[in-house]
Motif scaffolding. Structure first.
Motif, PDB file in Angstrom:
ATOM      1  N   PRO A  78       0.843  -1.381   0.130  1.00 11.77           N
ATOM      2  CA  PRO A  78      -0.184  -0.068   0.211  1.00 11.77           C
ATOM      3  C   PRO A  78       0.754   1.229   0.071  1.00 11.77           C
ATOM      4  O   PRO A  78       0.371   2.167  -0.540  1.00 11.77           O
ATOM      5  CB  PRO A  78      -0.770  -0.213   1.331  1.00 11.77           C
ATOM      6  CG  PRO A  78      -0.966  -1.604   1.610  1.00 11.77           C
ATOM      7  CD  PRO A  78       0.239  -2.090   1.222  1.00 11.77           C
ATOM      8  N   ALA A  79       2.066   0.964   0.567  1.00 11.19           N
ATOM      9  CA  ALA A  79       3.094   2.411   0.730  1.00 11.19           C
ATOM     10  C   ALA A  79       3.442   2.726  -0.742  1.00 11.19           C
ATOM     11  O   ALA A  79       3.852   3.789  -1.028  1.00 11.19           O
ATOM     12  CB  ALA A  79       3.990   1.962   1.523  1.00 11.19           C
ATOM     13  N   GLU A  80       3.210   1.880  -1.714  1.00  9.04           N
ATOM     14  CA  GLU A  80       3.774   1.776  -3.134  1.00  9.04           C
ATOM     15  C   GLU A  80       2.825   2.325  -4.090  1.00  9.04           C
ATOM     16  O   GLU A  80       2.871   2.609  -5.152  1.00  9.04           O
ATOM     17  CB  GLU A  80       4.582   0.845  -3.681  1.00  9.04           C
ATOM     18  CG  GLU A  80       5.842   0.347  -2.911  1.00  9.04           C
ATOM     19  CD  GLU A  80       6.303  -1.071  -3.164  1.00  9.04           C
ATOM     20  OE1 GLU A  80       7.129  -1.195  -3.983  1.00  9.04           O
ATOM     21  OE2 GLU A  80       5.881  -1.870  -2.690  1.00  9.04           O
ATOM     22  N   GLY A 106       6.242  -0.570  11.775  1.00 11.85           N
ATOM     23  CA  GLY A 106       6.588   0.287  10.490  1.00 11.85           C
ATOM     24  C   GLY A 106       5.734   1.543  10.489  1.00 11.85           C
ATOM     25  O   GLY A 106       4.714   1.937  11.097  1.00 11.85           O
ATOM     26  N   ARG A 107       6.495   2.466   9.625  1.00 13.71           N
ATOM     27  CA  ARG A 107       5.867   3.990   9.477  1.00 13.71           C
ATOM     28  C   ARG A 107       4.558   4.008   8.989  1.00 13.71           C
ATOM     29  O   ARG A 107       3.792   4.886   9.073  1.00 13.71           O
ATOM     30  CB  ARG A 107       6.973   4.686   8.962  1.00 13.71           C
ATOM     31  CG  ARG A 107       8.527   4.813   9.365  1.00 13.71           C
ATOM     32  CD  ARG A 107       8.121   5.349  10.771  1.00 13.71           C
ATOM     33  NE  ARG A 107       9.412   5.561  11.549  1.00 13.71           N
ATOM     34  CZ  ARG A 107       9.555   5.796  12.861  1.00 13.71           C
ATOM     35  NH1 ARG A 107       8.300   6.055  13.666  1.00 13.71           N
ATOM     36  NH2 ARG A 107      10.599   5.818  13.514  1.00 13.71           N
ATOM     37  N   TYR A 108       4.289   3.244   7.939  1.00 12.40           N
ATOM     38  CA  TYR A 108       2.845   3.385   7.252  1.00 12.40           C
ATOM     39  C   TYR A 108       1.900   3.108   8.142  1.00 12.40           C
ATOM     40  O   TYR A 108       1.068   4.161   8.112  1.00 12.40           O
ATOM     41  CB  TYR A 108       2.764   2.310   6.049  1.00 12.40           C
ATOM     42  CG  TYR A 108       1.690   2.623   5.188  1.00 12.40           C
ATOM     43  CD1 TYR A 108       1.792   3.325   4.115  1.00 12.40           C
ATOM     44  CD2 TYR A 108       0.560   1.803   5.550  1.00 12.40           C
ATOM     45  CE1 TYR A 108       0.605   3.613   3.171  1.00 12.40           C
ATOM     46  CE2 TYR A 108      -0.636   1.987   4.598  1.00 12.40           C
ATOM     47  CZ  TYR A 108      -0.453   2.872   3.560  1.00 12.40           C
ATOM     48  OH  TYR A 108      -1.366   3.074   2.806  1.00 12.40           O
ATOM     49  N   ARG A 127      -1.041   6.153   9.751  1.00 15.94           N
ATOM     50  CA  ARG A 127      -2.484   6.098   9.934  1.00 15.94           C
ATOM     51  C   ARG A 127      -3.124   6.368  11.235  1.00 15.94           C
ATOM     52  O   ARG A 127      -3.929   7.112  11.172  1.00 15.94           O
ATOM     53  CB  ARG A 127      -2.895   4.564   9.331  1.00 15.94           C
ATOM     54  CG  ARG A 127      -2.537   4.137   7.843  1.00 15.94           C
ATOM     55  CD  ARG A 127      -3.145   4.826   6.779  1.00 15.94           C
ATOM     56  NE  ARG A 127      -2.753   6.136   6.409  1.00 15.94           N
ATOM     57  CZ  ARG A 127      -1.531   6.377   5.953  1.00 15.94           C
ATOM     58  NH1 ARG A 127      -0.640   5.754   5.732  1.00 15.94           N
ATOM     59  NH2 ARG A 127      -1.337   7.928   5.868  1.00 15.94           N
ATOM     60  N   VAL A 128      -2.320   5.878  12.134  1.00 13.88           N
ATOM     61  CA  VAL A 128      -2.633   5.970  13.268  1.00 13.88           C
ATOM     62  C   VAL A 128      -2.559   7.657  13.791  1.00 13.88           C
ATOM     63  O   VAL A 128      -3.315   8.361  14.304  1.00 13.88           O
ATOM     64  CB  VAL A 128      -1.806   5.228  14.490  1.00 13.88           C
ATOM     65  CG1 VAL A 128      -1.961   5.941  15.764  1.00 13.88           C
ATOM     66  CG2 VAL A 128      -2.046   3.782  14.233  1.00 13.88           C
ATOM     67  N   LYS A 129      -1.503   8.332  13.322  1.00 23.57           N
ATOM     68  CA  LYS A 129      -1.158   9.736  13.284  1.00 23.57           C
ATOM     69  C   LYS A 129      -2.370  10.406  12.743  1.00 23.57           C
ATOM     70  O   LYS A 129      -2.695  11.599  13.080  1.00 23.57           O
ATOM     71  CB  LYS A 129       0.047  10.062  12.858  1.00 23.57           C
ATOM     72  CG  LYS A 129       1.198   9.531  13.803  1.00 23.57           C
ATOM     73  CD  LYS A 129       2.654  10.277  13.214  1.00 23.57           C
ATOM     74  CE  LYS A 129       3.741   9.942  14.202  1.00 23.57           C
ATOM     75  NZ  LYS A 129       5.149  10.456  13.490  1.00 23.57           N
TER      76      LYS A 129
END
Length: 315
Positions: free
Chosen positions: A222-224, A257-259, A263-265
């Motif tokens: 999804p990050a791509e 992971g950052r992705y 979403r949480v942020k």
């Protein structure tokens, strides 16, 4: 149409406390796998009109929903999430979408029912299935030996629609190792020894249950995604993540992971998640594709110690 691939022998909610207690969150695994009919659009209730008397199911639907097991409510949400994600246009070059919630549903529900037997204080959030992990087993980070031998889960795995020859689904017969899953569950197997010690206080949930593949077989995360597809992917994942967190109601959310952390942020920025009521953390993703990740095991072990998670993982 799905075709049967392999068949393995079958194997086999508590009121949330106001404060964390290991004793109160100590749950025993449920021995029997129930069968759940996936929700469809035709299942929605129609309002009574005229002098017609409402059906008992209409009167008691909200009450019945409240008494459904947590794993069943989460599963129904996953089905809705998958439907929403499948409406998103695939990025250029992507030719296949795998839905292990669908074709590996028996193993997925075995994981859900046995290990999501009630509220868990700690929720790990993963991104989406890997080709040799959850795509084979229906379990997040689903390294085959971990799911089959450590978790002792059993179930039938079918073939996905539009299966790519370079990305076959063979279930437990898959001999390829999912490196992320091998690292992930290998760490907790070493720390916890028994899966019950991990799942007593923790659960792992993917914010995107689908996998996407290039014609070459390359995994597209999804990050791509790019452009409008990327924006819509983020919107859908974030929207359903909010609903999932309302169901899980954890005390600690750990993004892997950052992705997933982004979403949480986003939920925090939109005032849909109160960071004063839940601890928000992010740990390194075990993927070998991540930069400077050759010693993930040691980094993750230290992270769990530094963030006070280790006491919740030991018997």
């Amino acid at each position: 149409m799905l075709r049967k691939k392999l068949s393995l022998p079958d194997q086999p909610e508590a009121t949330r406390p106001s404060e964390f207690s290991l004793i109160q969150f100590n749950n025993e695994p449920k021995p029997k796998l129930l069968t759940v009919k996936p929700a469809t659009k035709d299942d929605s209730l129609q309002p009574a009109t005229g002098d017609a008397q409402p059906l008992p199911s209409e009167l008691n639907s909200s009450v019945a929903e409240q008494h459904e097991p947590l794993w069943q409510r989460v599963y129904q949400l996953e089905l809705q999430l998958c439907d929403a994600l499948k409406q998103i246009a695939l990025p250029a070059g992507a030719v296949a979408t795998y839905d292990p919630i669908e074709y590996a549903v028996e193993l997925h529900l075995a994981y859900m029912q046995r290990y999501l037997d009630g509220p868990k204080p700690i929720l790990f959030l993963g991104m989406n299935p890997g080709p040799w992990g959850m795509c084979q087993t229906g379990v997040p980070f689903g390294y085959v030996p971990a799911v089959r031998d450590w978790m002792q889960l059993r179930g039938q795995v079918l073939k996905p629609i539009s299966e790519l020859s370079v990305r076959p689904v063979d279930g437990f017969a898959c001999t390829r190792a999912e490196q992320s899953g091998q690292r992930w569950w290998g760490l907790y197997q070493k720390i916890c020894e028994k899966p019950e010690n991990f799942f007593r206080n923790c659960f792992v949930f993917n914010i995107c249950p689908l996998a996407f593949f290039h014609a070459s077989g390359r995994n597209i995360t999804p990050a791509e995604f790019k452009g409008a597809s990327k924006t819509r992917m983020q919107q859908v994942c974030t929207e359903y993540l909010q609903s999932a967190l309302e169901l899980f109601n954890p005390l600690i959310i750990i993004s892997v992971g950052r992705y997933t952390e982004d979403r949480v942020k986003t939920l925090v920025k939109q005032n849909l998640l109160d960071p004063t009521r839940v601890q928000l953390k992010c740990m390194p993703h075990p993927s070998p594709r991540s930069l400077n990740n050759t010693n993930w095991h040691d980094k993750a072990l230290q992270w769990l110690e530094d963030n006070g998670i280790m006491p919740h993982l030991k018997a």
